[in-house]
Design a protein around this motif. Structure first.
Motif, PDB file in Angstrom:
ATOM      1  N   ALA A   1      15.940  -6.848 -55.445  1.00  0.00           N
ATOM      2  CA  ALA A   1      16.383  -8.117 -54.869  1.00  0.00           C
ATOM      3  C   ALA A   1      17.520  -7.921 -53.875  1.00  0.00           C
ATOM      4  CB  ALA A   1      16.814  -9.058 -55.985  1.00  0.00           C
ATOM      5  N   LYS A   2      18.208  -6.786 -53.924  1.00  0.00           N
ATOM      6  CA  LYS A   2      19.292  -6.515 -52.972  1.00  0.00           C
ATOM      7  C   LYS A   2      18.763  -6.120 -51.597  1.00  0.00           C
ATOM      8  CE  LYS A   2      22.197  -4.683 -56.712  1.00  0.00           C
ATOM      9  NZ  LYS A   2      22.899  -3.454 -57.205  1.00  0.00           N
TER      10      LYS A   2
ATOM     11  N   ARG B   1      16.151   7.341 -61.774  1.00  0.00           N
ATOM     12  CA  ARG B   1      17.227   7.319 -62.771  1.00  0.00           C
ATOM     13  C   ARG B   1      16.838   6.447 -63.960  1.00  0.00           C
ATOM     14  NH1 ARG B   1      20.911   3.551 -63.518  1.00  0.00           N
ATOM     15  NH2 ARG B   1      20.562   2.605 -61.458  1.00  0.00           N
ATOM     16  N   LEU B   2      16.263   5.261 -63.679  1.00  0.00           N
ATOM     17  CA  LEU B   2      15.871   4.364 -64.763  1.00  0.00           C
ATOM     18  C   LEU B   2      14.712   4.945 -65.575  1.00  0.00           C
ATOM     19  CD1 LEU B   2      16.082   0.934 -62.884  1.00  0.00           C
ATOM     20  CD2 LEU B   2      17.673   1.838 -64.601  1.00  0.00           C
ATOM     21  N   MET B   3      13.769   5.591 -64.907  1.00  0.00           N
ATOM     22  CA  MET B   3      12.670   6.232 -65.638  1.00  0.00           C
ATOM     23  C   MET B   3      13.190   7.333 -66.558  1.00  0.00           C
ATOM     24  SD  MET B   3       9.572   6.627 -62.887  1.00  0.00           S
ATOM     25  CE  MET B   3       8.366   5.324 -62.649  1.00  0.00           C
ATOM     26  N   GLN B   4      14.130   8.125 -66.048  1.00  0.00           N
ATOM     27  CA  GLN B   4      14.688   9.220 -66.828  1.00  0.00           C
ATOM     28  C   GLN B   4      15.356   8.706 -68.098  1.00  0.00           C
ATOM     29  OE1 GLN B   4      14.726  12.705 -65.612  1.00  0.00           O
ATOM     30  NE2 GLN B   4      15.191  13.062 -67.770  1.00  0.00           N
ATOM     31  N   ALA B   5      15.904   7.507 -68.031  1.00  0.00           N
ATOM     32  CA  ALA B   5      16.629   6.948 -69.171  1.00  0.00           C
ATOM     33  C   ALA B   5      15.703   6.392 -70.254  1.00  0.00           C
ATOM     34  CB  ALA B   5      17.578   5.848 -68.691  1.00  0.00           C
TER      35      ALA B   5
ATOM     36  N   LEU C   1      12.288  -2.616 -66.257  1.00  0.00           N
ATOM     37  CA  LEU C   1      11.752  -3.446 -65.187  1.00  0.00           C
ATOM     38  C   LEU C   1      12.751  -4.477 -64.691  1.00  0.00           C
ATOM     39  CD1 LEU C   1       8.053  -3.997 -66.346  1.00  0.00           C
ATOM     40  CD2 LEU C   1       8.981  -2.269 -64.776  1.00  0.00           C
ATOM     41  N   ALA C   2      13.489  -5.128 -65.594  1.00  0.00           N
ATOM     42  CA  ALA C   2      14.414  -6.175 -65.167  1.00  0.00           C
ATOM     43  C   ALA C   2      15.502  -5.613 -64.261  1.00  0.00           C
ATOM     44  CB  ALA C   2      15.027  -6.848 -66.395  1.00  0.00           C
TER      45      ALA C   2
ATOM     46  N   TYR D   1       6.122  -7.351 -57.160  1.00  0.00           N
ATOM     47  CA  TYR D   1       4.999  -6.453 -56.890  1.00  0.00           C
ATOM     48  C   TYR D   1       5.377  -5.017 -57.257  1.00  0.00           C
ATOM     49  CZ  TYR D   1       1.848  -3.328 -54.410  1.00  0.00           C
ATOM     50  OH  TYR D   1       0.981  -2.307 -54.119  1.00  0.00           O
ATOM     51  N   TRP D   2       6.583  -4.603 -56.857  1.00  0.00           N
ATOM     52  CA  TRP D   2       6.988  -3.220 -57.082  1.00  0.00           C
ATOM     53  C   TRP D   2       7.278  -2.947 -58.558  1.00  0.00           C
ATOM     54  CZ3 TRP D   2       5.924   0.046 -53.396  1.00  0.00           C
ATOM     55  CH2 TRP D   2       5.778  -0.453 -52.091  1.00  0.00           C
ATOM     56  N   SER D   3       7.656  -3.960 -59.310  1.00  0.00           N
ATOM     57  CA  SER D   3       7.807  -3.754 -60.754  1.00  0.00           C
ATOM     58  C   SER D   3       6.433  -3.619 -61.412  1.00  0.00           C
ATOM     59  CB  SER D   3       8.605  -4.899 -61.372  1.00  0.00           C
ATOM     60  OG  SER D   3       7.874  -6.114 -61.328  1.00  0.00           O
ATOM     61  N   ARG D   4       5.457  -4.416 -60.983  1.00  0.00           N
ATOM     62  CA  ARG D   4       4.095  -4.275 -61.519  1.00  0.00           C
ATOM     63  C   ARG D   4       3.490  -2.941 -61.094  1.00  0.00           C
ATOM     64  NH1 ARG D   4       3.716  -9.329 -59.228  1.00  0.00           N
ATOM     65  NH2 ARG D   4       2.091  -8.624 -57.774  1.00  0.00           N
TER      66      ARG D   4
END
Length: 447
Positions: A210-211, A122-126, A202-203, A240-243
């Protein structure tokens, strides 16, 4: 050992044709779609009616849907193979494929992974639309050619990379590379994955991570970020997963790490056979290394279930133990004729006589027959005079004789004479079919 790997980039078009496999084999048990987060039912796209196939293919090109669909297909295939007894000793993913590896390894539960993948898509699509280009050049030769805002998104093989960036930037790069004679191909993507164009998300993605409460992996798998084995600290660290989302996929280095296990059989999970091709191109992969796919390429006309079962057979031939009851669970069975011999894979060839070192060193001498009558041969019985039964040299009749006996009595008298001289006679007479009529008498079909 068996290494499993799944694909991420450039699988969207292949997904629609490959996903029919799941419907046919009911492999999607446990791989639930994330209906609540995607606001649609993935099954309607993975298993479209005949009239909806085109629209389903178009929908699967959307990043938000394709990310989740790829995860579901690859996870379902992994669970299918594991239920058949093919359990991985190591894994490597490609982009979204690493999420499948992490889920199978126990880093995320299935529900956690589905939520994370849906949010990621969803975030990538945006994000702002972008483009990606596959280029047949090593990274060190490619990077000096890149314009501003264009980055290497993946190093897939020593001489194969994917670059990512703005649509205009990629178009200009493609034009320049083509003019210079370099092979390149635009990927079927709507966004520039693994590039700076992903940074705005990313943020929020880290907040979602973190959840969760990721756990250390229970099955080893290779990191896309480093090309080395993932550590517990990396797998459980949200950053790690954001990088992983932002930086270059080091697939080629990961393949090199994986191939150090010389006994591993590599099995690709996911649409098509792109990763198999990349692995076979790697200089560390010997030609005899088994590298198998289980879902057909869109251009292949082979039935998906046939390809899957052929791959299963090749794993069995390689010595892997198959859970046959699980393979046939829930299926209807019928008796069918089978060969009357077991497939024991024993060799029965007659070996040539041993040749001494002196004979093997001696060059063979070929000479031409001057008589043209010696140039041709015919398979015939060799004629020779029959020994005289009344002659004293009885040793001429020693040994076993095969006598095709006539109905006029001559053969019976001849057999009796040979027997009196000490010979052993096996008689063959004409009959309606093959049968043994006595210890030394057989009948064969007269026709």
């Amino acid at each position: 050992s068996v290494a499993l790997f799944g694909f991420g980039v450039d699988s969207f078009v292949e997904l629609a044709s490959g996903a029919i496999l799941l419907r046919r084999l009911r492999a999607d048990a446990g791989a639930r779609d994330d209906h609540g987060r995607l606001h649609l039912d993935l099954r309607a796209l993975l298993y479209p009616d005949d009239g909806d196939a085109t629209s389903a293919t178009e929908a699967l090109k959307q990043t938000a849907i394709a990310q989740a669909a790829l995860f579901v297909v690859e996870y379902a295939l992994a669970r299918l193979w594991m239920s058949w007894g093919i359990k991985p000793t190591a894994m490597i993913g490609h982009s979204i494929g690493e999420y499948v590896a992490a889920c199978v390894a126990g880093v995320f539960s299935l529900d956690e992974a589905l939520a994370l993948v849906a949010t990621r898509g969803r975030l990538m699509q945006a994000q702002t639309s972008g483009a990606m280009l596959s280029v047949a050049l090593p990274r060190e030769r490619l990077e000096p050619l890149l314009g501003a805002g264009i980055e290497v998104a993946a190093v897939n093989a020593p001489a194969s990379c994917v670059v990512s960036g703005s649509i205009d930037g990629i178009a200009a790069l493609e034009q320049g590379l083509t003019a210079a004679g370099h092979a390149c191909r635009r990927l079927h993507t709507s966004h520039a994955f693994h590039s700076a164009m992903m940074e705005p998300m990313l943020a929020e993605f880290v907040r979602e991570l973190a959840k969760l409460q990721p756990r250390p992996p229970q099955i080893p798998y290779i990191s896309n970020l480093t090309g080395a084995w993932i550590t517990a600290e990396q797998a459980t660290d949200p950053s790690y997963w954001s990088r992983h989302l932002r930086h270059t996929v080091q697939f080629s280095a990961g393949v090199e790490t994986l191939l150090r296990d010389t006994s591993a059989i590599l099995l690709e999970l996911g649409p098509g056979n792109t990763l198999c091709s990349l692995v076979r191109q790697h200089p560390a992969c010997p030609a005899e290394r088994p590298v198998l796919s289980c879902v057909r390429h869109p251009h292949q006309q082979e039935d998906d279930s046939v390809l899957l079962l052929n791959t299963l057979g090749r794993l069995w031939l390689a010595g892997k133990r198959i859970a046959w009851p699980m393979l046939h669970a829930g299926g209807a069975r019928r008796r069918i004729p089978l060969p009357t011999y077991p497939f024991e894979r024993q060799r029965y060839w007659l070996e040539p006589p041993a040749v001494s070192a002196e004979q093997s060193a001696r060059p063979a001498v070929l000479r031409k027959h001057l008589d043209v009558g010696q140039w041709f041969y015919a398979p015939v019985w060799k004629s020779s005079p029959l020994p005289d039964p009344t002659a004293p040299q009885a040793e001429a009749f020693n040994g076993r004789w095969l006598l095709f006996q006539d109905d006029g009595g001559l053969g019976a008298r001849l057999a009796a004479g040979i027997a009196r001289q000490g010979g052993e006679v096996t008689r063959v007479v004409a009959g309606a079919c093959f049968e043994q009529r006595g210890p030394d008498e057989y009948a064969i079909d007269r026709d």
